[in-house]
Structures are given as C-alpha cells and as structure tokens.
Motif scaffolding. Sequence first.
Motif, PDB file in Angstrom:
ATOM      1  N   MET A  99       0.830  -1.208   0.000  1.00 17.82           N
ATOM      2  CA  MET A  99       0.000   0.000   0.000  1.00 17.82           C
ATOM      3  C   MET A  99       0.861   1.252   0.000  1.00 17.82           C
ATOM      4  SD  MET A  99      -2.945   1.029   2.641  1.00 17.82           S
ATOM      5  CE  MET A  99      -1.790   2.033   3.527  1.00 17.82           C
ATOM      6  N   GLN A 100       2.040   1.168   0.617  1.00 16.24           N
ATOM      7  CA  GLN A 100       2.961   2.302   0.648  1.00 16.24           C
ATOM      8  C   GLN A 100       3.438   2.666  -0.760  1.00 16.24           C
ATOM      9  OE1 GLN A 100       2.574   3.829   3.468  1.00 16.24           O
ATOM     10  NE2 GLN A 100       4.655   3.830   4.238  1.00 16.24           N
ATOM     11  N   ILE A 101       3.364   1.713  -1.682  1.00 17.45           N
ATOM     12  CA  ILE A 101       3.729   1.976  -3.085  1.00 17.45           C
ATOM     13  C   ILE A 101       2.490   2.400  -3.865  1.00 17.45           C
ATOM     14  CG2 ILE A 101       4.695   0.958  -5.188  1.00 17.45           C
ATOM     15  CD1 ILE A 101       6.100  -1.100  -3.252  1.00 17.45           C
ATOM     16  N   VAL A 102       1.390   1.667  -3.639  1.00 21.38           N
ATOM     17  CA  VAL A 102       0.162   1.900  -4.419  1.00 21.38           C
ATOM     18  C   VAL A 102      -0.445   3.276  -4.135  1.00 21.38           C
ATOM     19  CG1 VAL A 102      -2.212   1.088  -4.779  1.00 21.38           C
ATOM     20  CG2 VAL A 102      -0.348  -0.562  -4.629  1.00 21.38           C
ATOM     21  N   PHE A 103      -0.475   3.652  -2.863  1.00 21.76           N
ATOM     22  CA  PHE A 103      -1.116   4.917  -2.468  1.00 21.76           C
ATOM     23  C   PHE A 103      -0.454   6.136  -3.131  1.00 21.76           C
ATOM     24  CE2 PHE A 103      -4.112   4.774   1.318  1.00 21.76           C
ATOM     25  CZ  PHE A 103      -4.945   5.747   0.796  1.00 21.76           C
ATOM     26  N   PRO A 104       0.885   6.310  -2.992  1.00 26.48           N
ATOM     27  CA  PRO A 104       1.500   7.466  -3.653  1.00 26.48           C
ATOM     28  C   PRO A 104       1.326   7.427  -5.180  1.00 26.48           C
ATOM     29  CG  PRO A 104       3.009   6.529  -2.072  1.00 26.48           C
ATOM     30  CD  PRO A 104       1.875   5.582  -2.189  1.00 26.48           C
ATOM     31  N   ALA A 105       1.392   6.221  -5.764  1.00 28.86           N
ATOM     32  CA  ALA A 105       1.211   6.102  -7.211  1.00 28.86           C
ATOM     33  C   ALA A 105      -0.191   6.574  -7.606  1.00 28.86           C
ATOM     34  CB  ALA A 105       1.433   4.656  -7.653  1.00 28.86           C
ATOM     35  N   LEU A 106      -1.157   6.192  -6.789  1.00 25.95           N
ATOM     36  CA  LEU A 106      -2.546   6.587  -7.047  1.00 25.95           C
ATOM     37  C   LEU A 106      -2.715   8.104  -6.908  1.00 25.95           C
ATOM     38  CD1 LEU A 106      -5.096   4.902  -7.661  1.00 25.95           C
ATOM     39  CD2 LEU A 106      -5.669   5.050  -5.244  1.00 25.95           C
ATOM     40  N   ILE A 107      -2.086   8.658  -5.874  1.00 21.31           N
ATOM     41  CA  ILE A 107      -2.157  10.115  -5.653  1.00 21.31           C
ATOM     42  C   ILE A 107      -1.534  10.851  -6.845  1.00 21.31           C
ATOM     43  CG2 ILE A 107      -1.265  12.012  -4.222  1.00 21.31           C
ATOM     44  CD1 ILE A 107      -1.582  10.082  -1.796  1.00 21.31           C
ATOM     45  N   LEU A 108      -0.380  10.337  -7.297  1.00 22.66           N
ATOM     46  CA  LEU A 108       0.295  10.955  -8.450  1.00 22.66           C
ATOM     47  C   LEU A 108      -0.579  10.867  -9.705  1.00 22.66           C
ATOM     48  CD1 LEU A 108       2.976  12.253  -9.458  1.00 22.66           C
ATOM     49  CD2 LEU A 108       3.717   9.946 -10.072  1.00 22.66           C
ATOM     50  N   ALA A 109      -1.173   9.674  -9.892  1.00 19.89           N
ATOM     51  CA  ALA A 109      -2.041   9.476 -11.069  1.00 19.89           C
ATOM     52  C   ALA A 109      -3.231  10.425 -11.024  1.00 19.89           C
ATOM     53  CB  ALA A 109      -2.513   8.029 -11.118  1.00 19.89           C
ATOM     54  N   PHE A 110      -3.842  10.547  -9.832  1.00 19.53           N
ATOM     55  CA  PHE A 110      -4.996  11.457  -9.696  1.00 19.53           C
ATOM     56  C   PHE A 110      -4.577  12.910  -9.924  1.00 19.53           C
ATOM     57  CE2 PHE A 110      -7.617   8.422  -6.833  1.00 19.53           C
ATOM     58  CZ  PHE A 110      -8.167   7.845  -7.967  1.00 19.53           C
TER      59      PHE A 110
END
Lengths: 145, 71
Positions: A99-110
């Motif tokens: 989740m520590q990888i997925v969350f920032p990636a998702l924030i960046l994508a958004f």
Amino acid sequence: MKSESIAKYIVLSVFGLLILIVGLVLVKTLPDTTGIMRALPYICVGVGTGLFGGNLGTSIKIYILNKNPDIAKKVEIEAKDERNIAISNKAKAKAYDLMQIVFPALILAFALMQIDIYALLVIIVAYLFVSFSVAYYVNKFNKEM
Amino acid sequence: MKNRLEEIRKQRGITQEELAEVLEVSRQTISSLENGRYNPSIILAFKIARFFGMSIEDIFIYDEVEQNNEK
C-alpha cells in the motif's frame, strides 16, 4: 467454546432488510429528485444489503456452531492458532508495504488526471492518517512490549 | 530451527491430529513445526515440552550458525 447469542445478529439482519426495502421503495417512488434524495435510496439499498447479508451470514454461522460443538472447537482452534495469527499478521504487514507503493502512485495518477483538489486532499489526508497510525502503534507497542 | 518433534511424537505413538488437539493448535502447525518451517512461541514450546515431560532443549535444537544465516 462459549456459545454466542444469535439474537443480536438476527435483529441487525432484520434492520438491514428494512433499510433495503425502504431503499427499494424510494427508488421506485422518487424517480425524479435531485441532491441527497437522489443518492439516498441507493445508499439505503447498499447499507441495507450489507447489513442484511453480513448479519444473516453471521447468525447462520453461530447457529451451526452452537449445534455442533466439535466444529465450534475446531473453528476456535483455527482462529486462535498462533501460526495462523502469525501468517495473518505477516500478510497484513506485506499488504501495508504494498500500500505504501500503491497509495503514492494513485495520488500521483490522480494529480496528473487533474481531479478536484479537495478529492486529492482527502486521499492525501487518508494516506497521512495511515502513515501516522503506524508511528502511533510502533510507539504504543514499544511501551507495551 | 531443527527439532526432534516428529521423532519424539512417533516414539510415543501419537498422531499429528492428537498432538494438535492436546496443544490446542491446528494440525498444520504441528506439521510446520516438524518440518522446521515454523518456530513456535516460547509458550507453545513449553506446552510441547511439558506434554512430553522433557525440557525445551531436548526437543528444539538451537544452532547459532543456522539462525545467523537466516537473518
């Protein structure tokens, strides 16, 4: 194993069914509304279905376990088994690392998709909340252990 | 961690299921312990040792070199 009361789950299940019925009735009777009243029937259907299904399932499980003490004992052992608990904790820890990888990636994508700033801030706050909760629990367990 | 659990259990003519039931753990835990894939908590180690009337060191073999390699 201490036999658990089924009544609480039956009541919650009936309550969920009532919310579900109210939701379905509202979907049919309020077709052209705006604002919160437009979403409310579907929220009722969602919450009602969850409450009804979840609690009915739990009550059936408790009913079966109360009728079969042998199975209840096995279920209790499986739930309290230290290896199962260790596996579960390890899996949760791995999932947190992911989740520590997925969350920032998702924030960046958004952010790149230029979604509404308030929605983005909510996600960032949620991410920070989870991150700070780790620091809190590390500190708590440091004192306890 | 290496251990003599399987050997001792078989000497006593006990099945994995029976041992699991007495120790209130799953059969898979006994199997994993015997294979050395899982190291028990100190409480479970004591329970096992007491059940067989032995000391923990008689059942579980601590190899410092092996433990350091696992880190």
